[in-house]
Write a protein that holds these residues in place. Structure first.
Motif, PDB file in Angstrom:
ATOM      1  N   LYS A  22      65.812  90.524  47.338  1.00 13.84           N
ATOM      2  CA  LYS A  22      67.174  90.805  47.830  1.00 13.84           C
ATOM      3  C   LYS A  22      67.859  91.818  46.921  1.00 13.84           C
ATOM      4  N   ASN A  23      67.812  91.557  45.622  1.00 18.02           N
ATOM      5  CA  ASN A  23      68.581  92.401  44.700  1.00 18.02           C
ATOM      6  C   ASN A  23      67.971  93.783  44.488  1.00 18.02           C
ATOM      7  N   ALA A  24      66.721  93.975  44.927  1.00 18.12           N
ATOM      8  CA  ALA A  24      66.167  95.336  44.937  1.00 18.12           C
ATOM      9  C   ALA A  24      66.513  96.013  46.255  1.00 18.12           C
ATOM     10  N   MET A  91      79.696  90.561  50.375  1.00 23.28           N
ATOM     11  CA  MET A  91      78.727  90.422  49.271  1.00 23.28           C
ATOM     12  C   MET A  91      79.055  91.350  48.117  1.00 23.28           C
ATOM     13  N   ARG A  92      78.479  91.019  46.989  1.00 24.43           N
ATOM     14  CA  ARG A  92      78.726  91.743  45.757  1.00 24.43           C
ATOM     15  C   ARG A  92      78.160  93.169  45.802  1.00 24.43           C
ATOM     16  N   SER A  93      76.972  93.300  46.366  1.00 21.84           N
ATOM     17  CA  SER A  93      76.269  94.584  46.299  1.00 21.84           C
ATOM     18  C   SER A  93      76.930  95.683  47.098  1.00 21.84           C
ATOM     19  N   SER A  94      77.938  95.338  47.916  1.00 23.04           N
ATOM     20  CA  SER A  94      78.635  96.380  48.667  1.00 23.04           C
ATOM     21  C   SER A  94      79.220  97.414  47.703  1.00 23.04           C
ATOM     22  N   LYS A 120      84.968  86.230  36.520  1.00 21.60           N
ATOM     23  CA  LYS A 120      85.850  87.371  36.826  1.00 21.60           C
ATOM     24  C   LYS A 120      85.114  88.504  37.563  1.00 21.60           C
ATOM     25  N   ARG A 121      83.918  88.818  37.160  1.00 22.07           N
ATOM     26  CA  ARG A 121      83.106  89.884  37.750  1.00 22.07           C
ATOM     27  C   ARG A 121      83.885  91.192  37.963  1.00 22.07           C
ATOM     28  N   PRO A 122      84.420  91.758  36.887  1.00 17.59           N
ATOM     29  CA  PRO A 122      85.156  93.028  37.026  1.00 17.59           C
ATOM     30  C   PRO A 122      84.213  94.182  37.339  1.00 17.59           C
ATOM     31  N   ILE A 123      84.782  95.334  37.735  1.00 21.05           N
ATOM     32  CA  ILE A 123      83.943  96.519  37.965  1.00 21.05           C
ATOM     33  C   ILE A 123      84.410  97.684  37.097  1.00 21.05           C
ATOM     34  N   ASP A 124      85.051  97.347  35.984  1.00 23.50           N
ATOM     35  CA  ASP A 124      85.576  98.395  35.099  1.00 23.50           C
ATOM     36  C   ASP A 124      84.476  99.337  34.607  1.00 23.50           C
ATOM     37  N   LEU A 125      83.300  98.809  34.331  1.00 26.21           N
ATOM     38  CA  LEU A 125      82.215  99.662  33.805  1.00 26.21           C
ATOM     39  C   LEU A 125      81.715 100.631  34.881  1.00 26.21           C
ATOM     40  N   HIS A 126      81.723 100.168  36.137  1.00 29.28           N
ATOM     41  CA  HIS A 126      81.331 101.048  37.250  1.00 29.28           C
ATOM     42  C   HIS A 126      82.315 102.226  37.312  1.00 29.28           C
ATOM     43  N   LEU A 127      83.620 101.877  37.293  1.00 26.13           N
ATOM     44  CA  LEU A 127      84.648 102.914  37.465  1.00 26.13           C
ATOM     45  C   LEU A 127      84.645 103.878  36.285  1.00 26.13           C
ATOM     46  N   PRO A 161      74.834  96.035  29.391  1.00 24.73           N
ATOM     47  CA  PRO A 161      73.900  96.574  30.389  1.00 24.73           C
ATOM     48  C   PRO A 161      74.113  95.970  31.775  1.00 24.73           C
ATOM     49  N   SER A 162      75.244  96.313  32.389  1.00 26.27           N
ATOM     50  CA  SER A 162      75.560  95.807  33.731  1.00 26.27           C
ATOM     51  C   SER A 162      74.581  96.388  34.758  1.00 26.27           C
ATOM     52  N   VAL A 163      74.030  95.515  35.582  1.00 29.59           N
ATOM     53  CA  VAL A 163      73.074  95.949  36.609  1.00 29.59           C
ATOM     54  C   VAL A 163      73.780  96.858  37.614  1.00 29.59           C
ATOM     55  N   GLY A 164      74.903  96.386  38.135  1.00 27.17           N
ATOM     56  CA  GLY A 164      75.613  97.145  39.163  1.00 27.17           C
ATOM     57  C   GLY A 164      76.140  98.476  38.641  1.00 27.17           C
ATOM     58  N   ALA A 165      76.697  98.478  37.421  1.00 30.22           N
ATOM     59  CA  ALA A 165      77.247  99.720  36.863  1.00 30.22           C
ATOM     60  C   ALA A 165      76.123 100.727  36.638  1.00 30.22           C
ATOM     61  N   THR A 304      70.123  84.818  34.295  1.00 27.62           N
ATOM     62  CA  THR A 304      71.198  83.887  34.682  1.00 27.62           C
ATOM     63  C   THR A 304      70.973  83.330  36.087  1.00 27.62           C
ATOM     64  N   ASP A 305      70.362  84.119  36.964  1.00 22.88           N
ATOM     65  CA  ASP A 305      70.138  83.654  38.332  1.00 22.88           C
ATOM     66  C   ASP A 305      69.141  82.498  38.401  1.00 22.88           C
ATOM     67  N   ALA A 306      68.281  82.371  37.385  1.00 22.90           N
ATOM     68  CA  ALA A 306      67.297  81.282  37.407  1.00 22.90           C
ATOM     69  C   ALA A 306      67.805  80.053  36.652  1.00 22.90           C
ATOM     70  N   THR A 326      75.392  83.075  28.992  1.00 21.59           N
ATOM     71  CA  THR A 326      76.155  84.144  28.332  1.00 21.59           C
ATOM     72  C   THR A 326      76.570  85.253  29.299  1.00 21.59           C
ATOM     73  N   ILE A 327      76.101  85.207  30.558  1.00 18.53           N
ATOM     74  CA  ILE A 327      76.383  86.338  31.456  1.00 18.53           C
ATOM     75  C   ILE A 327      77.654  86.115  32.282  1.00 18.53           C
ATOM     76  N   PHE A 328      77.753  84.956  32.928  1.00 14.35           N
ATOM     77  CA  PHE A 328      78.922  84.686  33.771  1.00 14.35           C
ATOM     78  C   PHE A 328      79.654  83.450  33.243  1.00 14.35           C
TER      79      PHE A 328
HETATM   80  C1  UD1 Z   1      73.498  91.522  39.274  1.00 14.88           C
HETATM   81  C2  UD1 Z   1      72.801  90.642  40.284  1.00 14.88           C
HETATM   82  C3  UD1 Z   1      73.084  89.195  39.988  1.00 14.88           C
HETATM   83  C4  UD1 Z   1      72.704  88.880  38.581  1.00 14.88           C
HETATM   84  C5  UD1 Z   1      73.374  89.853  37.611  1.00 14.88           C
HETATM   85  C6  UD1 Z   1      72.927  89.664  36.158  1.00 14.88           C
HETATM   86  C7  UD1 Z   1      72.773  91.851  42.374  1.00 14.88           C
HETATM   87  C8  UD1 Z   1      73.351  91.925  43.743  1.00 14.88           C
HETATM   88  N1  UD1 Z   1      73.321  90.920  41.606  1.00 14.88           N
HETATM   89  O1  UD1 Z   1      74.889  91.309  39.447  1.00 14.88           O
HETATM   90  O2  UD1 Z   1      72.324  88.415  40.903  1.00 14.88           O
HETATM   91  O3  UD1 Z   1      73.164  87.576  38.286  1.00 14.88           O
HETATM   92  O4  UD1 Z   1      73.068  91.197  37.987  1.00 14.88           O
HETATM   93  O5  UD1 Z   1      71.563  89.857  36.042  1.00 14.88           O
HETATM   94  O6  UD1 Z   1      71.857  92.567  42.001  1.00 14.88           O
HETATM   95  N2  UD1 Z   1      80.645  93.194  33.852  1.00 14.88           N
HETATM   96  C9  UD1 Z   1      81.827  93.712  33.384  1.00 14.88           C
HETATM   97  N3  UD1 Z   1      82.292  94.880  33.931  1.00 14.88           N
HETATM   98  C10 UD1 Z   1      81.619  95.539  34.904  1.00 14.88           C
HETATM   99  C11 UD1 Z   1      80.399  94.996  35.381  1.00 14.88           C
HETATM  100  C12 UD1 Z   1      79.941  93.820  34.847  1.00 14.88           C
HETATM  101  O7  UD1 Z   1      82.470  93.143  32.501  1.00 14.88           O
HETATM  102  O8  UD1 Z   1      82.083  96.597  35.350  1.00 14.88           O
HETATM  103  C13 UD1 Z   1      80.139  91.915  33.314  1.00 14.88           C
HETATM  104  C14 UD1 Z   1      80.202  90.805  34.378  1.00 14.88           C
HETATM  105  O9  UD1 Z   1      81.461  90.197  34.418  1.00 14.88           O
HETATM  106  C15 UD1 Z   1      79.151  89.860  33.884  1.00 14.88           C
HETATM  107  C16 UD1 Z   1      78.097  90.803  33.312  1.00 14.88           C
HETATM  108  O10 UD1 Z   1      78.766  92.033  33.041  1.00 14.88           O
HETATM  109  O11 UD1 Z   1      79.639  89.061  32.841  1.00 14.88           O
HETATM  110  C17 UD1 Z   1      76.900  91.010  34.220  1.00 14.88           C
HETATM  111  O12 UD1 Z   1      77.251  91.713  35.341  1.00 14.88           O
HETATM  112  P1  UD1 Z   1      76.271  92.709  36.089  1.00 14.88           P
HETATM  113  O13 UD1 Z   1      75.015  92.914  35.314  1.00 14.88           O
HETATM  114  O14 UD1 Z   1      77.081  93.882  36.493  1.00 14.88           O
HETATM  115  O15 UD1 Z   1      75.885  91.858  37.340  1.00 14.88           O
HETATM  116  P2  UD1 Z   1      75.969  92.263  38.821  1.00 14.88           P
HETATM  117  O16 UD1 Z   1      75.511  93.687  38.994  1.00 14.88           O
HETATM  118  O17 UD1 Z   1      77.292  91.830  39.367  1.00 14.88           O
END
Ligand code: UD1
Length: 418
Positions: A22-24, A91-94, A120-127, A161-165, A304-306, A326-328
């Motif tokens: 899914k996440n790929a 969903m988050r991945s949008s 909280k799941r912020p997106i500050d790092l993306h922006l 190392p944010s995955v989404g960012a 963290t997902d496991a 330590t992640i969420f």
């Molecule tokens: C992705 C996965 C999710 C997995 C997570 C960690 C997808 C759809 N989701 O989520 O299943 O649990 O990686 O491996 O692939 N953070 C910030 N600012 C940001 C972005 C993130 O502070 O701009 C923090 C988050 O609050 C969290 C941590 O970084 O504490 C991890 O987030 P991130 O790696 O970005 O996870 P996701 O991409 O949301």
């Protein structure tokens, strides 16, 4: 609403193919708009989150068709650069459409994404990453507007190392002039999949799997055929299910190296784990011992997902297992529900202490989030009597036909919609 009924106490036996990741898949679906060509994806799981991504693609004007596990996308007809709030919330991945649409259209308008409420799941790092590439980012009335007449390659240093960012930065960087270096990048296998997809499209991205990703100029252009990698979290969940219930399960089309940290703890707990290249056998007599301490970390650390599903597998393990998340900040939401089965779990902030109990008993539970819901299924398999899980659709967001998969292994699991 889904209702899952599990009658515990059955050992699991047999072979089972691991679903596609899914996440790929989700970031690749977002990336498919980037070049404006055709994409054919195979091994895409049929999931609610994938349906949500397809709805976004269609809203944007793309053709998006799914036939079994094959997906066809034609992004040539893209006409919009904004995603409505109702679709973003699913969903988050949008959020990964942000980098992709910015790269394709030079602007994007969307609202903050939905997904599991894990904190909280912020997106500050993306922006911040998009701003560094030269985008103007405005946050107004609950909407995010990004614009860039021209994106410029630069060095982006991610403090975490944010995955989404990392994914958003990779996608936007594909349309930048000059080279972009992402330092402190996420190293998850899904980042490698996105890199491979972009390169298959004709892009020039290297370094995935390390903390330094380099995107060279050259906007990818389709068409492309791509096979999605196996889902490491679904595989880990099945391995934990077998560990908890006992039995012998062979997972085929798996990538054991992607979840070796989970397998390491299952081995320590007393399971036999035999890995071959794309295949893995888990054997358990259902009597496990405590392991750890376990600390969730960015890849290649323990995912963290496991965490919720391994916790569920260890509820009857002899001794005390300590888990640190330590992640969420809100990733122990499954705990109050697991306690209803008789589990002895103590929480102290980001730490959980699991004292193995001799037996678990069925109860009525409520799925709190995707992996938390899966954890309840795993625990239900090891509980005496019937466990009923009320689920507003979380589990089906990430697990393909999980009732059938578990039933085929001999579990008594039923899913009903209402
Ligand atoms: C992705 C996965 C999710 C997995 C997570 C960690 C997808 C759809 N989701 O989520 O299943 O649990 O990686 O491996 O692939 N953070 C910030 N600012 C940001 C972005 C993130 O502070 O701009 C923090 C988050 O609050 C969290 C941590 O970084 O504490 C991890 O987030 P991130 O790696 O970005 O996870 P996701 O991409 O949301």
């Amino acid at each position: 609403m889904d209702f899952w009924t599990v009658r515990g106490g059955k050992k699991l036996y047999g072979a089972c193919r691991v679903q596609g990741s899914k996440n790929a898949s989700l970031p690749i679906l977002a990336a498919s708009v980037l070049a404006g060509g055709e994409t054919e994806l195979t091994n895409v799981p049929r999931l609610r989150d994938i349906d949500a991504a397809l709805r976004i693609l269609r809203h944007l004007g793309c053709r998006a068709e799914q036939e079994g596990n094959r997906l066809y996308i034609d992004a040539r007809g893209l006409v919009h650069s904004s995603v409505p709030e109702s679709l973003m919330h699913e969903m988050r991945s949008s959020v990964i459409f942000m980098g992709a649409l910015l790269a394709r259209c030079g602007e994007v308008r969307l609202s903050p994404p939905g997904g599991c409420r894990l904190g909280k799941r912020p997106i500050d790092l993306h922006l911040k990453a998009l701003r560094q590439l030269g985008a103007e980012v405005e946050e107004k009335d609950g909407e995010i507007l990004c614009r860039a007449a021209k994106l410029r390659g630069t060095t982006i240093r991610l403090p975490f190392p944010s995955v989404g960012a990392t994914e958003n930065a990779m996608l936007a960087a594909c349309a930048a002039e000059g080279e972009t270096v992402i330092e402190g990048a996420a190293r998850e296998p899904e980042i490698g999949a996105l890199q491979d997809y972009l390169n298959r499209m004709g892009g020039s991205v290297r370094g995935a799997g390390t903390g330094r990703i380099v995107v060279s100029p050259g906007r990818p252009g389709g068409p492309v055929r791509f096979a999605v990698q196996p889902d490491r979290i679904a595989a880990a969940t099945l391995a934990c299910a077998c560990a908890a219930a006992g039995g012998e399960v062979e997972l085929t089309d798996a990538e054991p190296a992607h979840f070796s940290t989970v397998l390491h703890f299952l081995k320590d707990a007393g399971c036999d784990i035999i890995t071959k290249q794309r295949c893995l056998t888990v054997r358990s007599d259902g009597r496990l011992r405590a392991v750890g301490p376990i600390t969730t970390e960015p890849y290649p650390g323990f995912p963290t997902d496991a965490q919720p599903v391994l916790m569920a597998a260890l509820l009857r393990a002899e001794g005390v297992t300590r888990i640190r998340e330590t992640i969420f900040e809100n990733r122990f939401r499954q705990v109050p529900e697991l306690r209803k089965l008789g589990a002895d779990i103590r929480l102290d902030g980001q730490n959980a202490e699991i004292r193995g109990v001799a037996r678990l008993h069925g109860a009525a539970l409520e799925a709190t989030d995707l992996r938390g819901g899966a954890a309840m299924l795993v625990a239900g398999l090891a509980a005496e009597g019937e466990t009923r899980i009320r689920d507003e659709g979380h589990i089906a967001r990430g697990y393909e036909r999980f009732d059938r998969v578990l039933s085929a292994l001999g579990a008594e699991v039923r899913r009903t919609d209402s």
